[in-house]
Design a protein around this motif. Structure first.
Motif, PDB file in Angstrom:
ATOM      1  N   VAL A  40       0.779  -1.229  -0.017  1.00 50.99           N
ATOM      2  CA  VAL A  40      -0.148   0.025  -0.248  1.00 50.99           C
ATOM      3  C   VAL A  40       0.787   1.231   0.062  1.00 50.99           C
ATOM      4  N   GLY A  41       1.812   1.268   0.732  1.00 48.56           N
ATOM      5  CA  GLY A  41       2.952   2.279   0.872  1.00 48.56           C
ATOM      6  C   GLY A  41       3.345   2.756  -0.578  1.00 48.56           C
TER       7      GLY A  41
ATOM      8  N   VAL B  25       1.939   3.339  -3.208  1.00 40.18           N
ATOM      9  CA  VAL B  25       0.845   4.177  -3.832  1.00 40.18           C
ATOM     10  C   VAL B  25       0.115   5.353  -2.829  1.00 40.18           C
ATOM     11  N   ARG B  26       0.154   5.047  -1.402  1.00 39.83           N
ATOM     12  CA  ARG B  26      -0.452   6.215  -0.560  1.00 39.83           C
ATOM     13  C   ARG B  26       0.291   5.930   0.627  1.00 39.83           C
ATOM     14  N   PRO B  27       0.284   7.141   1.390  1.00 38.31           N
ATOM     15  CA  PRO B  27       0.678   6.868   2.804  1.00 38.31           C
ATOM     16  C   PRO B  27      -0.065   6.035   3.584  1.00 38.31           C
ATOM     17  N   VAL B  28       0.636   5.185   4.371  1.00 34.40           N
ATOM     18  CA  VAL B  28       0.169   4.031   5.415  1.00 34.40           C
ATOM     19  C   VAL B  28       0.882   3.884   6.474  1.00 34.40           C
TER      20      VAL B  28
ATOM     21  N   ARG C 132       5.927   3.678   9.396  1.00 36.95           N
ATOM     22  CA  ARG C 132       5.064   4.721   8.278  1.00 36.95           C
ATOM     23  C   ARG C 132       5.873   4.520   6.880  1.00 36.95           C
TER      24      ARG C 132
ATOM     25  N   TRP D   7       5.491   5.809   2.779  1.00 34.07           N
ATOM     26  CA  TRP D   7       4.712   6.683   1.755  1.00 34.07           C
ATOM     27  C   TRP D   7       5.428   6.739   0.516  1.00 34.07           C
ATOM     28  N   PRO D   8       4.735   6.919  -0.714  1.00 33.74           N
ATOM     29  CA  PRO D   8       5.449   7.251  -1.833  1.00 33.74           C
ATOM     30  C   PRO D   8       5.914   8.743  -2.142  1.00 33.74           C
ATOM     31  N   SER D   9       6.714   8.934  -2.847  1.00 32.58           N
ATOM     32  CA  SER D   9       7.012  10.173  -3.471  1.00 32.58           C
ATOM     33  C   SER D   9       7.899  10.114  -4.673  1.00 32.58           C
TER      34      SER D   9
ATOM     35  N   ARG E  44      10.348   7.469  -9.042  1.00 29.76           N
ATOM     36  CA  ARG E  44       9.379   7.179  -8.161  1.00 29.76           C
ATOM     37  C   ARG E  44      10.078   6.435  -6.923  1.00 29.76           C
TER      38      ARG E  44
END
Length: 139
Positions: A63-64, A66-69, A75, A77-79, A85
């Motif tokens: 999930v991390g 594509v979106r913060p989780v 934690r 998150w993507p960037s 990417r």
């Protein structure tokens, strides 16, 4: 990447993010086994004799991308960094905190292989609850 019918492993290049300094390159060994279908073990090679090991929920890393989780100790998150990417992983423990980033592509490739071994939603089919209970009762 090494893999078999029930395991997958790979080395990932990461960067330790240090505030106000140049990121420090590191290598992490990621391992997955159908015997523990919900988890991915990550061994961070920090230059010490023994790597620092963390166990992540496979879904958290997936999930991390594509979106913060996550919350608390982990934690993800993507960037996008210089057109690439990346995935960011922030870890916190009583011994300290660390933040890493890594290119998404090799991690996504590794995760894809884990889902070939144990498809999403079928993890429970690979867990022997009786064996797990017995193991915890006798430790």
């Amino acid at each position: 990447m090494n893999s078999s019918d029930t395991t997958a492993s790979a080395e990932l290049g990461l960067r330790l993010v240090v505030p106000d300094r140049t990121a420090v390159p590191l290598v992490a060994q990621v391992d997955y086994t159908a015997d523990d279908p919900y988890a991915i073990k990550v061994a961070f090679h920090t230059g010490e004799d023994e790597p620092v090991e963390w166990i992540f929920a496979r879904e958290l890393l997936t999930v991390g991308i594509v979106r913060p989780v996550g919350e608390g100790d982990v934690r993800v998150w993507p960037s996008t960094d210089d057109e690439e990417r990346t995935i960011n992983i922030a870890l916190s423990s009583p011994f300290g905190q660390a933040q890493f980033d890594a290119p998404v592509s090799p991690l996504a490739e590794f995760l894809h292989r884990t889902y070939e071994i144990v498809p999403a939603g079928q993890e429970a089919d690979y867990v022997d609850l009786d064996s797990e209970i017995q193991q915890h009762l006798h430790t």
